[in-house]
Design a protein around this motif. Structure first.
Motif, mmCIF file in Angstrom:
data_model
loop_
_atom_site.group_PDB
_atom_site.id
_atom_site.type_symbol
_atom_site.label_atom_id
_atom_site.label_comp_id
_atom_site.label_asym_id
_atom_site.label_seq_id
_atom_site.Cartn_x
_atom_site.Cartn_y
_atom_site.Cartn_z
ATOM 1 N N PRO A 40 0.852 -1.191 0.000
ATOM 2 C CA PRO A 40 0.000 0.000 0.000
ATOM 3 C C PRO A 40 0.889 1.242 0.000
ATOM 4 N N VAL A 41 0.281 2.397 -0.248
ATOM 5 C CA VAL A 41 1.038 3.647 -0.206
ATOM 6 C C VAL A 41 1.569 3.829 1.223
ATOM 7 N N CYS A 42 2.860 4.102 1.366
ATOM 8 C CA CYS A 42 3.339 4.245 2.752
ATOM 9 C C CYS A 42 3.248 5.716 3.152
ATOM 10 N N VAL A 43 2.736 5.911 4.365
ATOM 11 C CA VAL A 43 2.466 7.269 4.832
ATOM 12 C C VAL A 43 3.739 7.937 5.313
ATOM 13 N N ASN A 44 4.437 7.217 6.222
ATOM 14 C CA ASN A 44 5.539 7.962 6.847
ATOM 15 C C ASN A 44 6.842 7.729 6.111
ATOM 16 N N ASN A 45 6.762 7.839 4.724
ATOM 17 C CA ASN A 45 8.093 7.706 4.106
ATOM 18 C C ASN A 45 8.757 9.072 4.231
ATOM 19 N N SER A 46 8.633 9.540 5.498
ATOM 20 C CA SER A 46 9.280 10.827 5.776
ATOM 21 C C SER A 46 10.758 10.602 5.507
ATOM 22 N N SER A 47 11.350 11.555 4.861
ATOM 23 C CA SER A 47 12.750 11.344 4.461
ATOM 24 C C SER A 47 13.660 11.562 5.655
ATOM 25 N N ASN A 48 13.033 11.871 6.794
ATOM 26 C CA ASN A 48 13.763 12.011 8.036
ATOM 27 C C ASN A 48 15.186 12.571 7.869
ATOM 28 N N MET A 49 15.223 13.849 7.555
ATOM 29 C CA MET A 49 16.514 14.525 7.375
ATOM 30 C C MET A 49 17.164 14.824 8.719
ATOM 31 N N LYS A 50 16.384 14.683 9.797
ATOM 32 C CA LYS A 50 16.897 15.148 11.088
ATOM 33 C C LYS A 50 17.565 14.014 11.856
ATOM 34 N N GLU A 51 18.284 13.152 11.098
ATOM 35 C CA GLU A 51 18.974 12.083 11.811
ATOM 36 C C GLU A 51 20.480 12.308 11.703
ATOM 37 N N TYR A 52 21.210 11.707 12.652
ATOM 38 C CA TYR A 52 22.667 11.877 12.736
ATOM 39 C C TYR A 52 23.354 11.108 11.605
ATOM 40 N N PHE A 78 21.344 19.400 5.347
ATOM 41 C CA PHE A 78 20.275 18.765 4.559
ATOM 42 C C PHE A 78 20.742 18.524 3.124
ATOM 43 N N LEU A 79 21.448 19.522 2.566
ATOM 44 C CA LEU A 79 21.885 19.382 1.171
ATOM 45 C C LEU A 79 22.975 18.326 1.030
ATOM 46 N N MET A 80 23.819 18.211 2.055
ATOM 47 C CA MET A 80 24.845 17.141 2.019
ATOM 48 C C MET A 80 24.162 15.781 2.081
ATOM 49 N N LEU A 81 23.166 15.683 2.969
ATOM 50 C CA LEU A 81 22.420 14.423 3.150
ATOM 51 C C LEU A 81 21.717 14.056 1.842
ATOM 52 N N ASN A 82 21.155 15.092 1.190
ATOM 53 C CA ASN A 82 20.467 14.911 -0.093
ATOM 54 C C ASN A 82 21.397 14.272 -1.120
ATOM 55 N N ARG A 83 22.584 14.848 -1.203
ATOM 56 C CA ARG A 83 23.565 14.352 -2.182
ATOM 57 C C ARG A 83 23.939 12.907 -1.852
ATOM 58 N N LYS A 84 24.190 12.664 -0.570
ATOM 59 C CA LYS A 84 24.608 11.310 -0.145
ATOM 60 C C LYS A 84 23.535 10.299 -0.520
ATOM 61 N N ARG A 85 22.258 10.676 -0.302
ATOM 62 C CA ARG A 85 21.149 9.753 -0.596
ATOM 63 C C ARG A 85 20.973 9.542 -2.089
ATOM 64 N N ARG A 86 21.493 10.487 -2.894
ATOM 65 C CA ARG A 86 21.413 10.310 -4.346
ATOM 66 C C ARG A 86 22.674 9.610 -4.845
ATOM 67 N N GLY A 87 23.493 9.144 -3.867
ATOM 68 C CA GLY A 87 24.701 8.404 -4.250
ATOM 69 C C GLY A 87 25.793 9.283 -4.803
ATOM 70 N N LEU A 88 25.720 10.590 -4.536
ATOM 71 C CA LEU A 88 26.758 11.500 -5.034
ATOM 72 C C LEU A 88 27.804 11.729 -3.936
ATOM 73 N N PRO A 89 29.056 12.047 -4.345
ATOM 74 C CA PRO A 89 30.084 12.298 -3.313
ATOM 75 C C PRO A 89 29.695 13.526 -2.482
ATOM 76 N N VAL A 90 29.877 13.393 -1.181
ATOM 77 C CA VAL A 90 29.547 14.527 -0.299
ATOM 78 C C VAL A 90 30.814 15.367 -0.137
ATOM 79 N N ARG A 91 30.735 16.638 -0.543
ATOM 80 C CA ARG A 91 31.920 17.500 -0.407
ATOM 81 C C ARG A 91 31.473 18.925 -0.178
ATOM 82 N N LEU A 92 32.354 19.692 0.439
ATOM 83 C CA LEU A 92 32.080 21.112 0.688
ATOM 84 C C LEU A 92 33.172 21.929 0.013
ATOM 85 N N PHE A 93 32.781 23.043 -0.597
ATOM 86 C CA PHE A 93 33.780 23.874 -1.276
ATOM 87 C C PHE A 93 34.482 24.817 -0.299
#
Ligand SMILES: CN(C)C[C@H]1CC[C@H](N2C(=O)N(C)Cc3cnc4ccc(-c5cc(Cl)c(O)c(Cl)c5)nc4c32)CC1
Length: 333
Positions: free
Chosen positions: A270-282, A318-333
């Motif tokens: 079924p459609v899952c309700v809490n597929n909250s992307s839970n960005m607020k995790e360590y 959040f943006l670093m987490l986003n990149r990581k979840r998309r399988g992209l290298p996490v880096r800061l300029f």
């Protein structure tokens, strides 16, 4: 673009990607991660009585974290402006997507509809109602995932979902009969009606109730009669009828949509309700990287981050987490 000094060194502003009501939305780049974001800029002077809508949207966006809702990254406020930094959706509006394809196949419509139901069910589970669900407020990201936007009209009825609402708002074309009648209404019931109009638009390529003259439009909505094109399967017709029920008490509920036969066809879950992307995790890698960037210990960095102040640190994390979840290298300029 130095017009907004508060953004200097944080975001590089690009073109305006849309205007609406009292807001202008600009494309921008988050400098530290290089990620694209959308910045909704509101001039306080022209907000007038809409100022409370900004508070409502802020309250909603700071609570919401879901894969199919445009994520809030940062809030900035100056004496003259509000800036909402949110997730950029490069795929444009769902509306344009339908128009260019004329209409979606049942399979495509189902995939889109499941994502929208997931976002709305999540919203309702937190006691919010959107009240302005329409194709223009469903955007697509680069992977053609649905992203719900514009919570300026959403409400958090006191007394939760049992609480009645009275403000007639949203776009008439998608407004439920009880809203059009100006009667008191239950927010989640009007959201179901609007999702019915949305599903109809996905499957048909045009709207169930439409008219240039507003009072004729209202009459059509109150009459609840609409055309069922020949290509609609019986199952699609039944689902749409159950959502476009004039009597809100007879209207299907969101929790019945989650595992409705039409919604389930071809899917095992079924459609899952809490597929909250839970960005607020360590996330040890992101916290570590940001800590080094800020020249503080990871513990102090996490201490700072976990206050979720929606400042530049929140946006960067959040943006670093986003990149990581998309399988992209996490880096800061
Ligand atoms: C018609 N509305 C009242 C405004 C319109 C402004 C442009 C926007 N847009 C577009 O119209 N593209 C075509 C590009 C685009 C790309 N990414 C976006 C990401 C977020 C948002 C956004 C907009 C608003 Cl008003 C929000 O409250 C939130 Cl939380 C998010 N809008 C975006 C957006 C769509 C809506």
């Amino acid at each position: 673009m130095a017009r907004y000094p508060v953004l200097r060194g944080l975001y590089e502003l690009d073109k305006t990607i849309g205007c609406g009501g009292f807001a202008k939305v600009k494309l921008a780049t988050h400098i530290l991660t290089g990620e694209k974001v959308a910045i909704k800029i509101m001039d306080k002077r022209s907000l007038g009585e809409n100022l409370h809508r900004v508070r409502v949207e802020l309250d909603a966006l700071q609570t919401l974290s879901h894969h199919h809702i445009s994520q809030l990254y940062q809030v900035l406020e100056t004496e003259s402006h509000f800036f909402l930094v949110v997730e950029y959706c490069s795929g444009g509006e769902l509306f344009d997507h339908i128009v260019e394809k004329n209409r979606l196949s049942e399979k495509e419509a189902r995939a889109a509809f499941r994502q929208i139901v997931s976002a709305v069910a999540y919203l309702h589970s937190l006691g919010f109602v959107h009240r302005d669900l329409k194709p223009e407020n469903v955007l697509l990201d680069k992977d053609l995932n649905m992203k719900l936007i514009d919570f300026g009209l959403c409400a958090k009825p006191n007394g939760g979902l049992k609480g009645f609402l009275y403000t007639s708002c949203g776009s008439p074309t998608y407004a439920a009969p009880e809203l059009v009648l100006g009667k008191k209404y239950l927010g989640h019931e009007v959201d179901v009606w609007s999702m019915g109009v949305l599903l109809y638009a996905l499957l048909c390529g045009f709207l169930p109730f439409d008219d240039d003259k507003i009072d004729t439009l209202y009459k059509k909505i109150l009459d609840g009669k609409y055309e069922e094109p020949s290509w609609l399967t019986m199952e699609s017709r039944r689902l749409i009828r159950s959502m476009l029920q004039i009597d809100p008490k007879k209207r299907i509920r969101v929790d019945e949509l989650l595992n409705h036969p039409w919604v389930m066809r071809g899917f095992r879950e079924p459609v899952c309700v809490n597929n909250s992307s839970n960005m607020k995790e360590y996330d040890i890698q992101c916290v570590g990287l940001l800590a080094r960037q800020r020249n503080v210990s990871p513990e102090d960095m996490w201490e700072l981050l976990s206050k979720w102040k929606y400042d530049y640190n929140t946006a960067t994390y959040f943006l670093m987490l986003n990149r990581k979840r998309r399988g992209l290298p996490v880096r800061l300029f």
